[in-house]
Design a protein around this motif. Structure first.
Motif, mmCIF file in Angstrom:
data_model
loop_
_atom_site.group_PDB
_atom_site.id
_atom_site.type_symbol
_atom_site.label_atom_id
_atom_site.label_comp_id
_atom_site.label_asym_id
_atom_site.label_seq_id
_atom_site.Cartn_x
_atom_site.Cartn_y
_atom_site.Cartn_z
ATOM 1 N N CYS A 117 0.818 -1.210 0.000
ATOM 2 C CA CYS A 117 0.000 0.000 0.000
ATOM 3 C C CYS A 117 0.857 1.267 0.000
ATOM 4 N N LYS A 125 2.730 5.118 -2.943
ATOM 5 C CA LYS A 125 2.464 4.614 -4.292
ATOM 6 C C LYS A 125 2.760 3.115 -4.374
ATOM 7 N N LYS A 127 1.545 -1.022 -4.941
ATOM 8 C CA LYS A 127 0.877 -1.713 -6.059
ATOM 9 C C LYS A 127 -0.631 -1.534 -6.017
ATOM 10 N N LEU A 128 -1.214 -1.614 -4.816
ATOM 11 C CA LEU A 128 -2.667 -1.472 -4.723
ATOM 12 C C LEU A 128 -3.120 -0.058 -5.066
ATOM 13 N N GLU A 130 -1.426 2.011 -7.181
ATOM 14 C CA GLU A 130 -1.209 2.148 -8.617
ATOM 15 C C GLU A 130 -2.331 1.498 -9.417
ATOM 16 N N ARG A 131 -2.838 0.394 -8.943
ATOM 17 C CA ARG A 131 -3.931 -0.310 -9.632
ATOM 18 C C ARG A 131 -5.303 0.201 -9.207
ATOM 19 N N GLU A 132 -5.319 1.244 -8.391
ATOM 20 C CA GLU A 132 -6.538 1.907 -7.918
ATOM 21 C C GLU A 132 -7.471 0.963 -7.167
ATOM 22 N N LYS A 133 -6.901 0.044 -6.434
ATOM 23 C CA LYS A 133 -7.705 -0.840 -5.584
ATOM 24 C C LYS A 133 -8.066 -0.142 -4.277
#
Length: 187
Positions: A117, A125, A127-128, A130-133
């Motif tokens: 997160c 920034k 992974k979650l 960046e992927r807009e989760k």
């Protein structure tokens, strides 16, 4: 003569062993619970510690009153906004200095639990994000954080971040806290 004696001895032994057998009343069973056990279902309810037995004081499934889990150290701040603020002002890391080995461990723990997160650099920034989760993960540079505030959030969680008290020991949470403050100083 010797063989006749051996045959007589075997015959006498066979008669003495079989003469005690009575099919109407079987012999004694040593450990009858082993031979005739009660079959219990694996997840069936048991009356062992309910109702009548509980009134007699048989509460073996509950921990002793006032007991503390082995290795547990009490954390003095409550899970509230006031507890967070007190921890932020007063709580300091018990780790005087961190060895290189512990710093590597802290980086690994941060990578496992936090970087998804908050990002590898603490810039918010991951992974979650960046992927807009999930949205709205703050950068460490934008926040006023201290040893106590980071440790408090790791222990109890804050907003949409959950608690990591079950995944990380107290020592590991202090290591991650120190690593977060290192990341903040680099931003």
């Amino acid at each position: 003569m010797k063989s006749l004696f051996k045959i007589a001895l075997l015959f006498g032994l066979a008669v003495s062993v079989t003469s005690c057998f009575n099919s109407k009343s079987p012999n004694y069973q040593f450990f009858p619970n082993m031979y005739e056990s009660i079959g219990y279902e694996t997840y069936a309810e048991s009356e062992a510690f309910n109702g009548e037995n509980q009134l007699k004081g048989q509460t073996a499934q509950e921990p002793a009153q006032g007991s503390v889990k082995r290795g547990f150290e009490v954390y003095d701040y409550e899970n509230s906004t006031a507890g967070y603020e007190l921890s932020k002002l007063n709580s300091k890391s018990p780790l005087d200095s961190i060895s290189e080995k512990e710093n590597v461990q802290a980086k690994e723990l941060y990578g496992i639990y936090c970087a998804i997160c908050h990002g590898d650099n603490g810039n918010g920034k991951g992974k979650l994000v960046e992927r807009e989760k999930i949205l709205g993960v703050p950068s460490y540079a934008d926040r006023q954080i201290t040893d106590g505030s980071v440790y408090h959030v790791l222990t109890y969680g804050l907003n949409s971040m959950g608690s990591y008290a079950n995944q990380l020991s107290q020592h590991e949470r202090w290591l991650v806290t120190d690593y977060v403050l290192q990341l903040k100083s680099k931003l």
